[in-house]
Design a protein around this motif. Structure first.
Motif: not given
Length: 418
Positions: A300-324
């Protein structure tokens, strides 16, 4: 600082979500199909029947005019939902998940900014004539500030002339990116221009109310936004040729244009950022659903490391923007827009770039489908990219942030050199 949501906000958010689940998401593709059908029939500037049918339902559900800040309602005597900026933030985030959703709740730009402007700075007569029907959703409005002949990122460059002649103001000039002016229900423009070119730089400008049917207004063309018409809302290039309005149409008084602009644009900027957080959240959700259901190269695409990295980075960026965003909203509520201006500038830089990147990753995860009309990413991307320019470009906000940061150090250095 406490960013926890009040019981009132949590209850309203659940009601907004329920309304969207029942009415907005199921009809999202129908909205785009309706727009395409209108365009093919030569009726591009026809108000969306789908949106108009949903507005009474939103009003009946008590989800109407949620945007108007509590202090603005109290100061002006205008009844909004009685929410603070912090309380409104999660509701705007939910609305941001679908591009046309805010209008259903009468919470869309430029009307929100224009309503706040009228609530804060309008006379009793101006409020009765324009604010009341805007809050009722009976009319729409436009904001005419940017000009094609000058770098409007420096608003002191704006050269449209607003000249007092007897009991009238005569307006001459050219505006563009006048959002909302394409809508056939647009009844009034708020126009910014120079009343006194000889005054100090920030006292030259004023704002005046101009009925849309005033003689001398010519809509030259509609400007596409990265290929999108944004109909029936539209972004128009307009010429004002000897347009005459009563002197009583001035807002607050001559030379007060910059004061009004700061009062108007601060809340407008943070509303855009609230919606961008929701837009990015929606894209991350669609991305996660896609990658767990698609297989490439044996897994699955979800098992691809590049996909996991992007999902993790997206979560971090969204939450940082929300808090700001929440911090900026909290400061606006507790200390005023002027004290919060640096926080508003920071989120105005952060949120559009964050959303752009998350949308791009979501598009990539969807492959060819992500580029098609089957998903909303192209429209989302155009909206996010636009907001790196609209309401002040990144460069202006970055300069303001840097000046604020450098200020104490420059002062200390100057003191030490004496």
């Amino acid at each position: 600082m406490d960013f926890s949501h009040s019981p009132k906000t949590l209850e309203l958010r659940e009601r907004v979500r329920a309304f969207m689940d029942r009415h907005i998401y199921p009809s999202e593709k129908e909205f785009y199909q309706e727009n395409r059908a209108n365009a093919e029939a030569g009726k591009l500037w026809t108000p969306s029947k789908l949106i108009e049918d949903l507005k009474p339902k939103a009003r009946e559900a008590g989800l109407w005019n949620l945007f108007l800040p509590l202090h603005t309602s109290e100061k002006s005597g205008v009844m909004g939902a009685g929410l603070t900026n912090l309380e409104y933030a999660p509701l705007a985030e939910e609305m941001g998940k679908v591009s046309h959703c805010s209008e259903v709740f009468n919470c869309s730009a430029p009307d929100t900014g224009n309503m706040e402007t009228l609530a804060l700075y309008g006379s009793a007569e101006q409020k009765e004539r324009w604010l009341k029907p805007l809050m009722d959703g009976a009319i729409r409005s436009a904001f005419a500030m940017t000009e094609p002949e000058v770098a409007s990122s420096d608003a002191t460059n704006i050269c449209t002339r607003i000249e007092r002649v007897g009991d009238e103001y005569v307006i001459n000039g050219r505006k563009w990116w006048t959002s909302g002016a394409g809508n056939p229900r647009c009844a009034v423009y708020i126009v910014m221009g120079k009343t006194n070119p000889e005054a100090p730089k920030h006292a030259q400008q004023s704002m005046v109310l101009v009925p849309a049917d005033t003689p001398g207004i010519k809509v030259l063309r509609h400007l596409e936004l990265l290929g999108f018409s944004d109909a029936p809302h539209g972004h128009m290039e307009i010429v004002f040729e000897n347009v005459r309005v009563p002197a009583s149409n001035i807002l607050l008084g001559e030379g007060r244009g910059f004061e009004i602009a700061q009062g108007r644009l601060g809340p407008g900027r943070i509303h855009h950022c609230m919606r961008l957080v929701g837009l990015a959240e929606r894209c991350l959700e669609l991305m996660c659903k896609r990658v767990v259901s698609r297989v490439a190269f044996g897994k699955p695409l979800s098992a691809q490391t590049v996909t996991q990295e992007r999902i993790a980075e997206a979560r971090c960026r969204i939450d940082m923007a929300r808090l700001l965003t929440l911090r900026a909203a909290w400061k606006m509520d507790n200390h005023g827009n002027k004290v919060a201006k640096n926080d508003i500038a920071m989120i105005k830089v952060v949120a559009p770039s964050m959303a752009q990147q998350v949308i791009d990753w979501a598009m990539q995860a969807h492959g060819g489908a992500g580029l098609s009309q089957d998903f909303p990413f192209a429209k989302f991307l155009a909206s996010a990219r636009t907001l790196r320019i609209a309401d002040g470009p990144d460069e202006v906000h970055r300069n303001a942030i840097a000046k604020n940061e450098l200020g104490p150090h420059l002062a200390a250095a100057q003191a030490a050199s004496r």
